[in-house]
Scaffold this motif. Structure first.
Motif, PDB file in Angstrom:
ATOM      1  N   SER A  45       0.835  -1.209   0.000  1.00  0.00           N
ATOM      2  CA  SER A  45       0.000   0.000   0.000  1.00  0.00           C
ATOM      3  C   SER A  45       0.874   1.266   0.000  1.00  0.00           C
ATOM      4  CB  SER A  45      -0.954  -0.024   1.192  1.00  0.00           C
ATOM      5  OG  SER A  45      -0.231  -0.235   2.363  1.00  0.00           O
ATOM      6  N   SER A  46       0.239   2.423  -0.289  1.00  0.00           N
ATOM      7  CA  SER A  46       1.017   3.621  -0.643  1.00  0.00           C
ATOM      8  C   SER A  46       1.970   4.099   0.452  1.00  0.00           C
ATOM      9  CB  SER A  46       0.077   4.751  -1.053  1.00  0.00           C
ATOM     10  OG  SER A  46      -0.815   5.037   0.006  1.00  0.00           O
ATOM     11  N   GLY A  47       1.664   3.803   1.708  1.00  0.00           N
ATOM     12  CA  GLY A  47       2.557   4.206   2.792  1.00  0.00           C
ATOM     13  C   GLY A  47       3.931   3.536   2.693  1.00  0.00           C
ATOM     14  N   TYR A  48       4.044   2.488   1.907  1.00  0.00           N
ATOM     15  CA  TYR A  48       5.319   1.756   1.790  1.00  0.00           C
ATOM     16  C   TYR A  48       6.141   2.141   0.560  1.00  0.00           C
ATOM     17  CZ  TYR A  48       3.684  -1.492   5.389  1.00  0.00           C
ATOM     18  OH  TYR A  48       3.248  -2.048   6.563  1.00  0.00           O
ATOM     19  N   VAL A  49       5.593   3.019  -0.296  1.00  0.00           N
ATOM     20  CA  VAL A  49       6.280   3.232  -1.578  1.00  0.00           C
ATOM     21  C   VAL A  49       7.680   3.838  -1.376  1.00  0.00           C
ATOM     22  CG1 VAL A  49       6.211   4.409  -3.809  1.00  0.00           C
ATOM     23  CG2 VAL A  49       4.122   3.416  -2.860  1.00  0.00           C
ATOM     24  N   ASP A  50       7.792   4.898  -0.543  1.00  0.00           N
ATOM     25  CA  ASP A  50       9.103   5.547  -0.370  1.00  0.00           C
ATOM     26  C   ASP A  50      10.158   4.553   0.103  1.00  0.00           C
ATOM     27  OD1 ASP A  50       8.763   8.178  -1.194  1.00  0.00           O
ATOM     28  OD2 ASP A  50       7.741   8.716   0.674  1.00  0.00           O
ATOM     29  N   VAL A  51       9.833   3.823   1.162  1.00  0.00           N
ATOM     30  CA  VAL A  51      10.850   2.931   1.738  1.00  0.00           C
ATOM     31  C   VAL A  51      11.144   1.765   0.778  1.00  0.00           C
ATOM     32  CG1 VAL A  51       9.200   1.622   3.173  1.00  0.00           C
ATOM     33  CG2 VAL A  51      11.591   1.714   3.834  1.00  0.00           C
ATOM     34  N   THR A  52      10.118   1.301   0.070  1.00  0.00           N
ATOM     35  CA  THR A  52      10.338   0.201  -0.883  1.00  0.00           C
ATOM     36  C   THR A  52      11.284   0.650  -1.993  1.00  0.00           C
ATOM     37  OG1 THR A  52       8.151  -0.705  -0.409  1.00  0.00           O
ATOM     38  CG2 THR A  52       9.184  -1.425  -2.451  1.00  0.00           C
ATOM     39  N   LEU A  53      11.050   1.846  -2.517  1.00  0.00           N
ATOM     40  CA  LEU A  53      11.922   2.325  -3.599  1.00  0.00           C
ATOM     41  C   LEU A  53      13.327   2.604  -3.079  1.00  0.00           C
ATOM     42  CD1 LEU A  53       9.547   4.583  -5.737  1.00  0.00           C
ATOM     43  CD2 LEU A  53      10.159   2.175  -6.042  1.00  0.00           C
ATOM     44  N   GLU A  54      13.407   3.068  -1.832  1.00  0.00           N
ATOM     45  CA  GLU A  54      14.744   3.329  -1.271  1.00  0.00           C
ATOM     46  C   GLU A  54      15.540   2.022  -1.156  1.00  0.00           C
ATOM     47  OE1 GLU A  54      14.680   5.135   2.662  1.00  0.00           O
ATOM     48  OE2 GLU A  54      16.673   4.230   2.983  1.00  0.00           O
ATOM     49  N   LEU A  55      14.891   0.982  -0.621  1.00  0.00           N
ATOM     50  CA  LEU A  55      15.602  -0.295  -0.481  1.00  0.00           C
ATOM     51  C   LEU A  55      15.902  -0.902  -1.854  1.00  0.00           C
ATOM     52  CD1 LEU A  55      14.152  -2.054   2.706  1.00  0.00           C
ATOM     53  CD2 LEU A  55      15.847  -0.250   2.504  1.00  0.00           C
ATOM     54  N   PHE A  56      14.972  -0.723  -2.799  1.00  0.00           N
ATOM     55  CA  PHE A  56      15.240  -1.217  -4.153  1.00  0.00           C
ATOM     56  C   PHE A  56      16.488  -0.548  -4.735  1.00  0.00           C
ATOM     57  CE2 PHE A  56      14.826  -0.266  -8.727  1.00  0.00           C
ATOM     58  CZ  PHE A  56      15.112  -1.535  -9.205  1.00  0.00           C
ATOM     59  N   ARG A  57      16.552   0.789  -4.629  1.00  0.00           N
ATOM     60  CA  ARG A  57      17.715   1.507  -5.185  1.00  0.00           C
ATOM     61  C   ARG A  57      19.014   0.999  -4.568  1.00  0.00           C
ATOM     62  NH1 ARG A  57      16.109   6.257  -7.741  1.00  0.00           N
ATOM     63  NH2 ARG A  57      14.012   6.808  -7.109  1.00  0.00           N
ATOM     64  N   ARG A  58      18.995   0.822  -3.234  1.00  0.00           N
ATOM     65  CA  ARG A  58      20.227   0.354  -2.560  1.00  0.00           C
ATOM     66  C   ARG A  58      20.610  -1.033  -3.047  1.00  0.00           C
ATOM     67  NH1 ARG A  58      19.206   0.862   3.640  1.00  0.00           N
ATOM     68  NH2 ARG A  58      21.093  -0.421   3.709  1.00  0.00           N
ATOM     69  N   ALA A  59      19.622  -1.894  -3.216  1.00  0.00           N
ATOM     70  CA  ALA A  59      19.915  -3.258  -3.689  1.00  0.00           C
ATOM     71  C   ALA A  59      20.387  -3.225  -5.142  1.00  0.00           C
ATOM     72  CB  ALA A  59      18.667  -4.130  -3.563  1.00  0.00           C
ATOM     73  N   ARG A  60      19.766  -2.329  -5.940  1.00  0.00           N
ATOM     74  CA  ARG A  60      20.072  -2.284  -7.379  1.00  0.00           C
ATOM     75  C   ARG A  60      21.500  -1.798  -7.636  1.00  0.00           C
ATOM     76  NH1 ARG A  60      21.320  -2.145 -11.667  1.00  0.00           N
ATOM     77  NH2 ARG A  60      20.216  -2.236 -13.666  1.00  0.00           N
TER      78      ARG A  60
END
Ligand code: FDA
Length: 310
Positions: A135-150
């Motif tokens: 849900s939308s409350g997780y978008v910022d943190v999800t994208l942040e962790l994705f960027r770090r992993a990527r």
């Protein structure tokens, strides 16, 4: 938002409803339309069958919002084992994880470690880990962790939701990474200031986002778009777009859920398109199943027919 969809999405959060529904055999029977079984073996068996038809898969173990970090460790160990079994059986099966299942609500640092353990294991067998979008409350943190992993590995992709107003800007900021993006319409209940309330606007945004990504993908090496929709109209429009814009076939694949729009899946395979089917398994299917019902009122009729037949 339609009344039926709101009721079903609210119901997906109800503990009472979950506990009652899971006791009824007819509910279990109608769930089997969307998942081959609760056990990993069921999912692997279905993945093998699909592979023989030239269809790749994505496996996901159902479960959301854990209450202790021990459970996040268990989920991570489970997925590591899945990756090993997939590699051992030479299956073309990726996995898709929810960050809340890896401990996001409890400890974002540990969640990232869990994620990286999976990404590293996927790297060893040339596989890919998809991160679901919640849900939308997780978008910022999800994208942040994705960027770090990527930054550490290209063997990770993330889901973006076309119903969110912010997604165009998110996509723009991710494009330079040459990322693997799975584009979906979005499955959660969101307020109108965050998500387009009208289906027509969601569909238009989906097309615009996909076209933007695919148009840019000729210039961004390694980028992959998972066109994750069962919407035949969008599929047709995007097929016309890739033909006219000469988008390379390696830049995209179609992704659908197990058991949904099987006719369209066959048509795409017949046209030589790449197709991946997401197979869910596990005991915690209730909220996920309610979201599938919410997507299509006809599914509720299907369940009712089972009630009468049962
Ligand atoms: P839409 O809902 O407009 O449906 C188009 C047509 O497809 C319908 O008219 C019907 O014919 C058929 N259809 C769709 N759903 C059906 C169903 N349940 N049963 C029977 N027929 C159905 N969401 C999210 O928020 N985060 C995520 O991480 C993911 N991940 C994900 C991965 C993959 C591979 C897929 C395919 C989807 C997701 N989703 C998701 C779910 C997504 O957001 C969306 O809710 C569903 O895909 C339904 O939207 P459609 O694009 O199919 O269009």
């Amino acid at each position: 938002m339609g009344m039926m969809r709101s009721v079903l999405l609210a119901g997906s959060q109800s503990v009472w409803l979950r506990e009652s529904a899971m006791r009824y055999p007819f509910v279990r029977r109608s769930v089997s339309r969307f998942m081959p079984g609760e056990r990993l073996e069921d999912a692997l068996g279905a993945a093998g069958d699909l592979q023989r038809e030239g269809v790749g898969t994505i496996l996901t173990h159902l479960g959301e919002n854990l209450t202790d970090l021990g459970q996040a460790g268990e989920v991570t160990r489970h997925y590591l084992q899945v990756l090993d079994q997939v590699a051992g059986a030479r299956l073309d099966a990726q996995i898709s994880v929810k960050l809340t299942q890896l401990g996001l609500d409890l400890d974002a640092g540990l969640c990232f470690e869990n994620l990286m353990a999976l990404v590293k294991r996927a790297e060893a067998s040339r596989n890919l880990i998809w991160i679901d979008m919640e849900s939308s409350g997780y978008v910022d943190v999800t994208l942040e962790l994705f960027r770090r992993a990527r930054v550490e590995s290209p063997r990770v992709g993330v889901c973006l939701q076309a119903y969110l107003r912010r997604t165009a800007a998110d996509l723009e900021s991710l494009l330079p990474l040459g990322p693997a993006i799975r584009l979906v319409k979005g499955a959660y209940m969101e307020p109108p200031d965050r998500a387009f309330p009208r289906k027509r606007d969601v569909d238009e945004n989906y097309f615009a986002l996909a076209a933007r990504f695919l148009g840019a993908s000729t210039r961004v090496r390694g980028a992959l778009l998972g066109i994750a929709t069962h919407d035949p109209r969008l599929v047709d429009r995007l097929q016309a777009f890739v033909a006219s814009a000469h988008v390379p076939p390696a830049a995209f694949e179609f992704e659908m859920l197990y058991g949904i729009q099987r006719g369209l899946q066959r048509t795409l395979r017949g046209q030589g398109r790449r197709l991946r089917v997401l197979i869910s398994y596990g005991e915690h299917w209730f909220p996920w199943y309610m979201r599938r019902l919410a997507e299509r009122p006809a599914n509720v009729l299907f369940v009712m027919k089972n009630v009468l037949a049962g």
